[in-house]
Design a protein around this motif. Structure first.
Motif, PDB file in Angstrom:
ATOM      1  N   CYS A  11      -8.382  -7.339  -4.700  1.00 14.46           N
ATOM      2  CA  CYS A  11      -9.296  -8.238  -3.991  1.00 14.46           C
ATOM      3  C   CYS A  11      -8.794  -8.530  -2.584  1.00 14.46           C
ATOM      4  N   LEU A  12      -8.275  -7.506  -1.950  1.00 10.52           N
ATOM      5  CA  LEU A  12      -7.792  -7.588  -0.575  1.00 10.52           C
ATOM      6  C   LEU A  12      -8.311  -6.370   0.163  1.00 10.52           C
ATOM      7  N   ASP A  13      -8.810  -6.554   1.309  1.00 10.08           N
ATOM      8  CA  ASP A  13      -9.480  -5.495   2.047  1.00 10.08           C
ATOM      9  C   ASP A  13      -8.548  -4.316   2.304  1.00 10.08           C
ATOM     10  N   GLY A  14      -8.922  -3.152   1.748  1.00 16.74           N
ATOM     11  CA  GLY A  14      -8.211  -1.919   2.034  1.00 16.74           C
ATOM     12  C   GLY A  14      -6.953  -1.678   1.242  1.00 16.74           C
TER      13      GLY A  14
ATOM     14  N   GLU B 140      -8.466  -0.999  -7.270  1.00 15.78           N
ATOM     15  CA  GLU B 140      -8.840  -1.796  -6.108  1.00 15.78           C
ATOM     16  C   GLU B 140      -8.401  -3.247  -6.301  1.00 15.78           C
TER      17      GLU B 140
END
Length: 463
Positions: free
Chosen positions: A53-56, A51
Motif C-alpha cells: 500500500c505504498l506507491d511503486g 503489491e
C-alpha cells in the motif's frame, strides 16, 4: 535443557527481521519437496512480488504480516536451516524465528558458526548484539577462549558487536548463583534466578492490583472485568512456564484480599469457604477470581502434562517426532472434563456446608443460570456497564453478603418500604430473559445472538 548435566552453555539467538527477509525462492523449493500438500497454496500467494500500500513498492521477499499462510511459509523455509545447523553435542530448539542451542561449549560454537554461514541463504541473519550466551558457573574461561572476539565486552559507550554474555560470580557456588535470562517470556537459568524473576513479576502485579483497586473503588464493574480478562491471563502464562514454588504467588492473594476485594466489592471473603466460592467460575456461582497459589499448581501441572512428549523429542533431537494432534486434543478434553467435574464437586460441597442466606444465594445462583452478566464486557455503548452501587449490590445478593452500602428507605419503583424481596420482585420486570447480542469489541458489530436466562441486575433507582 539448562539443567541437563552435559549443558555448559545456552545460546539464545535473535535474528534480524527474519519474517520480512526470508528467501521466498528457497522456501517454495522446500515446500515442493517437503510439504507438497500446501506447496501450491504457498506458490499462489508468494510465487510473485506482492503489491504494497505504498506507491511503486513491491514485496519480493519474506512473508506478509497477517497472512494466514505466513507462519507456514516461514516454518517450511526454516526446515533446511535447522537440518543444516545440526551439531553433535548441541541440542537446538526453534519457535518461529527464535532459535536456541544448549550443550558443550565447542558444540554450541560450531552450531552458531553453521547458523551464521547458512542463514543468509534462507534470509536468516543472526543479530549478534541481541544474541545471549548463558554460561554455567565454572565454564567462563573455556567459553571466552572458544568464542574469542564474540565474547569480548565492548568499552563503555561503544556499540556491541559480539554476544551478550551472562555468567555467574566465581565466588558463588552453583546452587546459589542467580544466573539466567528471559527466553520467550519465561525464565531460563538457576532456581535462584527463576525465583528472582517470578518475584519481580509478582511485585509488579501487586502494584498493578493496588492501582486497579483504586480505580475499582469508583468503577468496580470495569475493574473486575480488567482483572478477569487481562490481569489473570498474564499470571497464567508465568505460572505455566516458570518452574518455581507456588508459594511465590502468595503476595497476589494478599493484595486481592487486602485491597481488591474491599475496594471493588465492598468487603473481603471472611472464611475459607467463601474464598473458595469466589474462585469458582461464574457458571458455578463464583466470581472467577482464583487463589493464586492453587492456580499456579494447576497451571504448572497442566503445562507439564501437555508438552511432555515434545520436551522428550527436543532433548533427544528426534527429527522423526510428529505431534499427534488428535491425541493432544483428546488429552486436553480429558483434562478439561476432569477440571469440570472437580469444580462441580467443589460447588456441591460448598453448598452442603454453607448455611443461611449465603447458602440460599449459592443455591439460587447455581440453579437459575443467572451468571451471564458477570461474563459481559462492560461496554457503555451497549448499556452493559453497571454503576458502582448496582454492581456491588448485585455481587452482594449473589454471594449472600450484607450490602456494602446502606439501603434506601423506600423502593424507587413502587414506593413500598425497601427490602431485598421487594427489590428482587421488581427485578423480574426490569430485564426479562430473551435474546442477547454477542458483540465483536474490535468492530463494534453484532456477530451472533444467543438465548439466555440471565439478566442484568436492576438498579436501586430503576423505575
Amino acid at each position: 535443557m539448562w539443567e541437563e548435566p552435559d549443558t555448559e552453555v545456552v545460546l539464545m539467538v535473535d535474528a534480524r527481521n527474519a519474517f520480512n527477509l526470508g528467501c521466498r525462492a528457497e522456501a517454495l523449493r522446500t515446500a515442493d519437496r517437503r510439504c507438497p500438500t500446501i506447496a501450491t497454496a504457498l506458490r499462489n500467494v508468494y510465487g510473485h512480488a506482492s503489491e504494497l500500500c505504498l506507491d511503486g513498492l513491491l514485496s519480493v521477499e519474506g512473508t506478509t504480516q497477517g497472512c494466514p499462510l505466513g507462519m507456514a511459509m516461514f516454518a517450511v523455509a526454516s526446515i533446511p536451516l535447522m537440518e543444516g545447523s545440526e551439531t553433535p553435542g548441541a541440542r537446538q530448539s526453534w519457535l518461529a524465528d527464535d532459535s536456541a542451542a544448549a550443550g558443550r561449549i565447542a558444540a554450541a560454537k560450531a552450531w552458531l558458526d553453521k547458523l551464521m554461514a547458512l542463514g543468509p541463504r534462507y534470509g536468516y541473519h543472526v543479530k549478534l548484539s541481541k544474541t545471549v550466551a548463558l554460561v554455567k558457573p565454572g565454564y567462563e574461561a573455556a567459553f571466552r577462549e572458544a568464542f574469542g572476539e564474540l565474547a569480548v565486552e565492548p568499552p563503555p559507550g561503544e556499540e556491541r558487536k559480539g554476544l551478550t554474555v551472562i555468567t555467574g560470580d566465581d565466588a558463588d557456588d552453583a546452587v546459589g548463583v542467580t544466573l539466567g535470562h528471559r527466553y520467550l517470556g519465561a525464565p531460563v537459568g538457576t532456581p535462584a534466578f527463576r525465583r528472582q524473576y517470578v518475584q519481580e513479576k509478582v511485585d509488579g502485579w501487586v502494584q498493578e492490583i493496588g492501582t486497579l483497586a483504586k480505580f475499582g473503588s469508583v468503577h468496580p464493574h470495569e475493574a473486575y472485568a480488567l482483572l478477569v480478562r487481562a490481569f489473570i491471563p498474564r499470571w497464567r502464562f508465568v505460572m505455566r512456564t516458570a518452574d518455581v514454588e507456588p508459594e511465590l504467588f502468595d503476595p497476589l492473594e494478599d493484595a486481592l484480599m487486602s485491597s481488591f476485594f474491599p475496594k471493588v466489592f465492598g468487603r473481603r471473603p471472611d472464611s475459607r469457604d467463601l474464598r473458595l466460592r469466589c474462585a469458582l467460575p461464574t457458571r458455578y456461582a463464583g466470581l472467577a477470581i482464583p487463589i493464586p497459589r492453587e492456580m499456579a499448581k494447576q497451571e504448572r501441572k497442566g503445562s507439564l502434562a501437555g508438552v511432555q512428549e515434545l520436551v522428550a523429542a527436543i532433548k533427544a533431537q528426534d527429527r522423526s517426532f510428529r505431534q499427534d494432534a488428535a491425541m493432544l486434543r483428546a488429552r486436553r478434553d480429558e483434562a478439561r472434563e476432569a477440571r469440570e467435574k472437580a469444580t462441580e464437586q467443589t460447588a456441591k460441597d460448598l453448598l452442603k456446608r454453607t448455611p443461611g442466606r449465603a447458602g440460599k444465594a449459592l443455591e439460587e445462583a447455581l440453579e437459575s443460570n443467572c451468571s451471564d452478566w458477570l461474563s459481559y464486557a462492560p461496554l457503555e455503548r451497549r448499556d452493559l456497564v453497571l454503576d458502582r452501587q448496582t454492581f456491588r449490590d448485585a455481587v452482594a445478593l449473589r454471594m449472600g453478603w450484607e450490602f456494602p452500602d446502606p439501603l434506601p428507605a423506600y423502593c424507587p419503583s413502587c414506593g413500598d418500604p425497601f427490602s431485598v424481596s421487594v427489590w428482587v420482585a421488581n427485578r423480574e420486570q426490569e430485564k426479562p430473559s430473551g435474546t442477547i447480542a454477542v458483540i465483536d469489541v474490535a468492530t463494534d458489530s453484532i456477530v451472533a445472538t444467543i438465548e439466555s436466562g440471565g439478566r442484568m441486575p436492576i438498579r436501586r433507582n430503576a423505575s
